[in-house]
Design a protein around this motif. Structure first.
Motif, PDB file in Angstrom:
ATOM      1  N   CYS A  23       0.782  33.074   4.863  1.00  0.00           N
ATOM      2  CA  CYS A  23       0.745  31.783   5.571  1.00  0.00           C
ATOM      3  C   CYS A  23       0.163  30.677   4.698  1.00  0.00           C
ATOM      4  O   CYS A  23      -0.507  29.767   5.198  1.00  0.00           O
ATOM      5  CB  CYS A  23      -0.067  31.928   6.859  1.00  0.00           C
ATOM      6  SG  CYS A  23       0.625  33.161   7.964  1.00  0.00           S
ATOM      7  N   LEU A  80       3.506  26.802   5.333  1.00  0.00           N
ATOM      8  CA  LEU A  80       3.164  25.615   6.121  1.00  0.00           C
ATOM      9  C   LEU A  80       4.101  24.452   5.814  1.00  0.00           C
ATOM     10  O   LEU A  80       4.510  23.719   6.715  1.00  0.00           O
ATOM     11  CB  LEU A  80       1.711  25.189   5.859  1.00  0.00           C
ATOM     12  CG  LEU A  80       0.620  26.214   6.173  1.00  0.00           C
ATOM     13  CD1 LEU A  80      -0.762  25.576   6.056  1.00  0.00           C
ATOM     14  CD2 LEU A  80       0.775  26.831   7.560  1.00  0.00           C
ATOM     15  N   GLN A  81       4.460  24.304   4.526  1.00  0.00           N
ATOM     16  CA  GLN A  81       5.286  23.141   4.136  1.00  0.00           C
ATOM     17  C   GLN A  81       6.747  23.268   4.561  1.00  0.00           C
ATOM     18  O   GLN A  81       7.347  22.309   5.011  1.00  0.00           O
ATOM     19  CB  GLN A  81       5.297  23.007   2.621  1.00  0.00           C
ATOM     20  CG  GLN A  81       4.115  22.290   2.032  1.00  0.00           C
ATOM     21  CD  GLN A  81       4.066  22.544   0.527  1.00  0.00           C
ATOM     22  OE1 GLN A  81       5.084  22.492  -0.158  1.00  0.00           O
ATOM     23  NE2 GLN A  81       2.904  22.846   0.025  1.00  0.00           N
ATOM     24  N   LEU A 111       7.359  26.721   8.576  1.00  0.00           N
ATOM     25  CA  LEU A 111       6.947  26.341   9.941  1.00  0.00           C
ATOM     26  C   LEU A 111       7.769  25.159  10.467  1.00  0.00           C
ATOM     27  O   LEU A 111       8.348  25.263  11.552  1.00  0.00           O
ATOM     28  CB  LEU A 111       5.447  26.024  10.006  1.00  0.00           C
ATOM     29  CG  LEU A 111       4.507  27.226   9.989  1.00  0.00           C
ATOM     30  CD1 LEU A 111       3.058  26.750  10.067  1.00  0.00           C
ATOM     31  CD2 LEU A 111       4.807  28.183  11.125  1.00  0.00           C
ATOM     32  N   GLU A 153      -6.409  31.939  10.037  1.00  0.00           N
ATOM     33  CA  GLU A 153      -7.000  31.140  11.124  1.00  0.00           C
ATOM     34  C   GLU A 153      -6.403  29.722  11.148  1.00  0.00           C
ATOM     35  O   GLU A 153      -6.075  29.199  12.213  1.00  0.00           O
ATOM     36  CB  GLU A 153      -8.507  31.069  10.883  1.00  0.00           C
ATOM     37  CG  GLU A 153      -9.315  30.689  12.106  1.00  0.00           C
ATOM     38  CD  GLU A 153     -10.784  30.534  11.723  1.00  0.00           C
ATOM     39  OE1 GLU A 153     -11.370  31.497  11.182  1.00  0.00           O
ATOM     40  OE2 GLU A 153     -11.316  29.430  11.943  1.00  0.00           O
ATOM     41  N   ARG A 154      -6.224  29.155   9.960  1.00  0.00           N
ATOM     42  CA  ARG A 154      -5.640  27.800   9.884  1.00  0.00           C
ATOM     43  C   ARG A 154      -4.212  27.804  10.453  1.00  0.00           C
ATOM     44  O   ARG A 154      -3.844  26.944  11.255  1.00  0.00           O
ATOM     45  CB  ARG A 154      -5.612  27.334   8.416  1.00  0.00           C
ATOM     46  CG  ARG A 154      -5.017  25.948   8.210  1.00  0.00           C
ATOM     47  CD  ARG A 154      -4.913  25.594   6.734  1.00  0.00           C
ATOM     48  NE  ARG A 154      -4.077  26.540   6.003  1.00  0.00           N
ATOM     49  CZ  ARG A 154      -3.833  26.494   4.684  1.00  0.00           C
ATOM     50  NH1 ARG A 154      -4.385  25.550   3.951  1.00  0.00           N
ATOM     51  NH2 ARG A 154      -3.069  27.383   4.100  1.00  0.00           N
ATOM     52  N   ALA A 155      -3.422  28.818  10.075  1.00  0.00           N
ATOM     53  CA  ALA A 155      -2.036  28.889  10.555  1.00  0.00           C
ATOM     54  C   ALA A 155      -2.003  29.134  12.062  1.00  0.00           C
ATOM     55  O   ALA A 155      -1.170  28.557  12.774  1.00  0.00           O
ATOM     56  CB  ALA A 155      -1.276  29.982   9.818  1.00  0.00           C
ATOM     57  N   SER A 205      -4.304  28.263  14.276  1.00  0.00           N
ATOM     58  CA  SER A 205      -4.699  27.078  15.050  1.00  0.00           C
ATOM     59  C   SER A 205      -3.631  25.999  14.958  1.00  0.00           C
ATOM     60  O   SER A 205      -3.404  25.249  15.900  1.00  0.00           O
ATOM     61  CB  SER A 205      -6.081  26.567  14.631  1.00  0.00           C
ATOM     62  OG  SER A 205      -5.985  25.955  13.387  1.00  0.00           O
ATOM     63  N   GLN A 206      -2.910  25.953  13.848  1.00  0.00           N
ATOM     64  CA  GLN A 206      -1.840  24.956  13.697  1.00  0.00           C
ATOM     65  C   GLN A 206      -0.641  25.262  14.596  1.00  0.00           C
ATOM     66  O   GLN A 206       0.041  24.366  15.066  1.00  0.00           O
ATOM     67  CB  GLN A 206      -1.396  24.939  12.222  1.00  0.00           C
ATOM     68  CG  GLN A 206      -0.565  23.743  11.859  1.00  0.00           C
ATOM     69  CD  GLN A 206      -0.422  23.649  10.337  1.00  0.00           C
ATOM     70  OE1 GLN A 206      -1.365  23.879   9.587  1.00  0.00           O
ATOM     71  NE2 GLN A 206       0.763  23.300   9.888  1.00  0.00           N
ATOM     72  N   THR A 207      -0.394  26.559  14.839  1.00  0.00           N
ATOM     73  CA  THR A 207       0.820  26.946  15.571  1.00  0.00           C
ATOM     74  C   THR A 207       0.548  27.391  17.005  1.00  0.00           C
ATOM     75  O   THR A 207       1.478  27.470  17.805  1.00  0.00           O
ATOM     76  CB  THR A 207       1.509  28.135  14.863  1.00  0.00           C
ATOM     77  OG1 THR A 207       0.556  29.221  14.784  1.00  0.00           O
ATOM     78  CG2 THR A 207       1.971  27.766  13.472  1.00  0.00           C
ATOM     79  N   GLY A 208      -0.685  27.756  17.292  1.00  0.00           N
ATOM     80  CA  GLY A 208      -0.998  28.291  18.623  1.00  0.00           C
ATOM     81  C   GLY A 208      -0.586  29.749  18.787  1.00  0.00           C
ATOM     82  O   GLY A 208      -0.695  30.316  19.879  1.00  0.00           O
ATOM     83  N   THR A 211      -2.097  37.732  15.391  1.00  0.00           N
ATOM     84  CA  THR A 211      -2.362  37.562  13.957  1.00  0.00           C
ATOM     85  C   THR A 211      -2.776  38.902  13.346  1.00  0.00           C
ATOM     86  O   THR A 211      -3.464  39.704  13.996  1.00  0.00           O
ATOM     87  CB  THR A 211      -3.470  36.515  13.711  1.00  0.00           C
ATOM     88  OG1 THR A 211      -4.655  36.948  14.376  1.00  0.00           O
ATOM     89  CG2 THR A 211      -3.059  35.148  14.200  1.00  0.00           C
TER      90      THR A 211
END
Ligand SMILES: NC(=O)c1ccc[n+]([C@@H]2O[C@H](COP(=O)([O-])OP(=O)(O)OC[C@H]3O[C@@H](n4cnc5c(N)ncnc54)[C@H](O)[C@@H]3O)[C@@H](O)[C@H]2O)c1
Length: 366
Positions: A18, A23-24, A27, A50-52, A54-57, A61
Motif C-alpha cells: 500500500c 495510493l497514487q 486506489l 494504517e494510512r491506507a 484510514s484513507q479508504t475506510g 487489513t
C-alpha cells in the motif's frame, strides 16, 4: 468461467503493498470502476497499512498476504510491493483463484515471469502487467496509427527517458536483491514495452549500464543509475536505441521530465512525449519537418471508462484507466491488455540486457 468470477456483480479487490503507487494510481483508478469494491489491504509496514486503511475506510487489513487470500469476498488482487516478492504473491493469488494485476517489472527474471503467465493461463484467471504508460492518450493513439500502417515498415525505434533524481535515497529501488535491476526495470521496462507495441519483438541486443552513485543519502546502492540498449527487431531488421537515466542533470523528476519516443518508418514518422499527453508529432515520407496533431477525443480515455477525460491533470489521470482495463477484463471474461505475456516479453529483453552487460557482447533474445 474461473472460480474467481462467480456471476459477479461486484468484484472484491485486495491491494498488496500500500505504498506510493498503490495510493497514487491503484486506489483512484479502482474508485472510478463501478463494478469494483476494495475489500482488503495488506502491507508489512504497520504505518503504511494504517494510512491506507484510514484513507479508504477498509477494515480488513493484513500484514501477511496469505491471510488476505483466504477471504471469500476477494476476487482479484493488485500487487504493488517491491519486485522481489511479485512472483511469490502472484503465484499464491493464482493458486487461490484470484485475478491478478501486478506492478512492473512483474518478476525478477524471465523464468519467474513465465511461471506466472503459465499458472494464470492454467487457472483461467485474468492477468495484467501494470505498463501504465500504454494508457497515455498520445501513446494509445500512436499505437493505433502504427497498427493502421501510417509509418509503413519501421526503420527505427528510439526512446529516451531522462530524469534527475540526484543522489537522493531510492529505498528498495537501489538494492539488487529487492529490485533485481535498477534503471532497467524501474524505467526502461515501460519503454521496452513501447518498443514491442510499436516495432514488434526484438531479435538481439547489446546493452550497457553505469552506476554513478555507490551511496545515495548515506545508503549503499548496488544498482545502475543509467542503462542503454541497442537492438535489432525481428521485423525487417529495424533498429532500436533505448536510453534511461536517473542522473540526467537538469531534467527534473516525474511525468514532466523527458520521456521521448519516436518511430521512423518507410512511409512516415511519429514522435511521442509524455509531457504532451494529448498531441503527437508526425511527418510523412518526403516531408522535411514535423507537424503537431491533436489526439482525437475517443483516445483521451479507455473506451467506456466513466472517467471525465478533461477533468484533472492529464499527466496523472490517464493512469486510472489501468484499473478500469483490469476490472473490465474480469467483468467481460476477456484477456487484459497488457497481460503477463507482455510483462514476460519485456522481462526476456531485460534478462538479455543483463547478460549482455555481464558478458560485454550481443545477445539473442529468448
Ligand atoms: N506502473 C508504474 O508506473 C509504477 C510506478 C511506480 C512504481 N511501480 C512499481 O510498483 C511497485 C511498488 O513501488 P512503490 O513505488 O509503490 O514502492 P513503495 O516502497 O512506495 O511501496 C511498496 C510497499 O510494499 C510493502 N511491502 C513490502 N513487502 C511486502 C510484502 N511481502 N507484503 C505486503 N507488502 C509489502 C512496503 O511496506 C511498501 O509499503 C514496484 O514494483 C514498482 O516498480 C510502478
Amino acid at each position: 468461467m474461473s472460480k474467481a468470477t462467480p456471476n459477479m456483480k461486484q468484484i472484491g479487490v485486495g491491494i498488496i503493498g500500500c505504498g506510493g503507487i498503490a495510493l497514487q494510481n491503484h486506489l483512484p483508478g479502482l474508485a472510478l470502476c463501478p463494478e469494483a469494491k476494495l475489500v482488503a489491504l495488506c502491507d508489512t509496514d504497520p504505518k503504511v497499512l494504517e494510512r491506507a486503511a484510514s484513507q479508504t475506510g477498509v477494515k480488513a487489513t493484513f500484514a501477511d498476504y496469505r491471510q488476505l487470500m483466504e477471504r471469500d469476498d476477494l476476487n482479484a488482487v493488485i500487487i504493488a510491493t517491491p519486485n522481489v516478492i511479485h512472483a511469490s504473491i502472484a503465484l499464491a493469488a493464482i493458486a487461490a483463484g484470484k485475478h491478478v494485476l501486478c506492478e512492473k517489472p512483474i518478476a525478477m527474471n524471465h523464468k519467474e515471469s513465465l511461471a506466472m503467465l503459465n499458472a494464470a493461463e492454467k487457472a483461467d484467471v485474468r492477468h495484467m502487467t501494470a505498463f501504465t504508460y500504454r494508457f497515455v492518450p498520445a501513446m494509445r493513439y500512436m499505437a493505433h496509427l502504427v497498427k493502421g500502417g501510417l509509418i509503413g515498415e519501421p526503420y527505427h525505434f528510439r526512446s529516451c527517458r531522462l530524469q534527475d533524481w540526484g543522489t537522493r535515497a531510492l529505498g528498495w529501488r537501489q538494492v539488487a536483491k529487492m529490485a533485481g535491476t535498477g534503471e532497467l526495470g524501474d524505467m526502461l521496462s515501460h519503454r521496452i514495452d513501447y518498443a514491442h507495441m510499436l516495432a514488434g519483438p526484438m531479435r538481439r541486443l547489446v546493452a550497457d549500464d553505469r552506476r554513478f552513485h555507490d551511496v545515495r543519502d548515506g545508503q549503499v546502492s548496488d544498482l545502475e543509475d543509467w542503462v542503454t540498449i541497442l537492438s535489432e527487431f525481428v521485423s525487417h531488421g529495424a533498429t532500436g536505441v533505448l536510453e534511461s537515466s536517473k542522473v540526467a542533470t537538469g531534467h527534473g523528476e516525474g511525468a514532466r521530465s523527458e520521456d521521448y519516443c519516436e518511430v521512423d518508418g518507410t512511409e512516415g514518422s511519429l514522435v511521442f512525449q509524455l509531457a504532451r499527453p494529448w498531441t503527437l508529432k508526425t511527418a510523412k515520407k518526403g516531408e522535411t519537418s514535423f507537424r503537431t496533431v491533436e489526439v482525437p477525443e475517443e483516445f483521451l480515455k479507455s473506451p467506456g471508462s466513466p472517467r471525465d477525460a478533461r477533468a484533472g491533470d492529464p499527466l496523472i489521470t490517464f493512469r486510472y484507466d489501468q484499473a478500469f482495463e483490469f476490472i473490465q477484463a474480469i467483468v467481460n471474461q476477456r484477456p487484459c491488455v497488457p497481460s503477463f505475456a507482455e510483462g514476460a516479453q519485456a522481462q526476456a529483453v531485460m534478462d538479455a540486457a543483463v547478460q549482455s552487460i555481464r558478458e560485454k557482447r550481443w545477445v539473442e533474445i529468448a
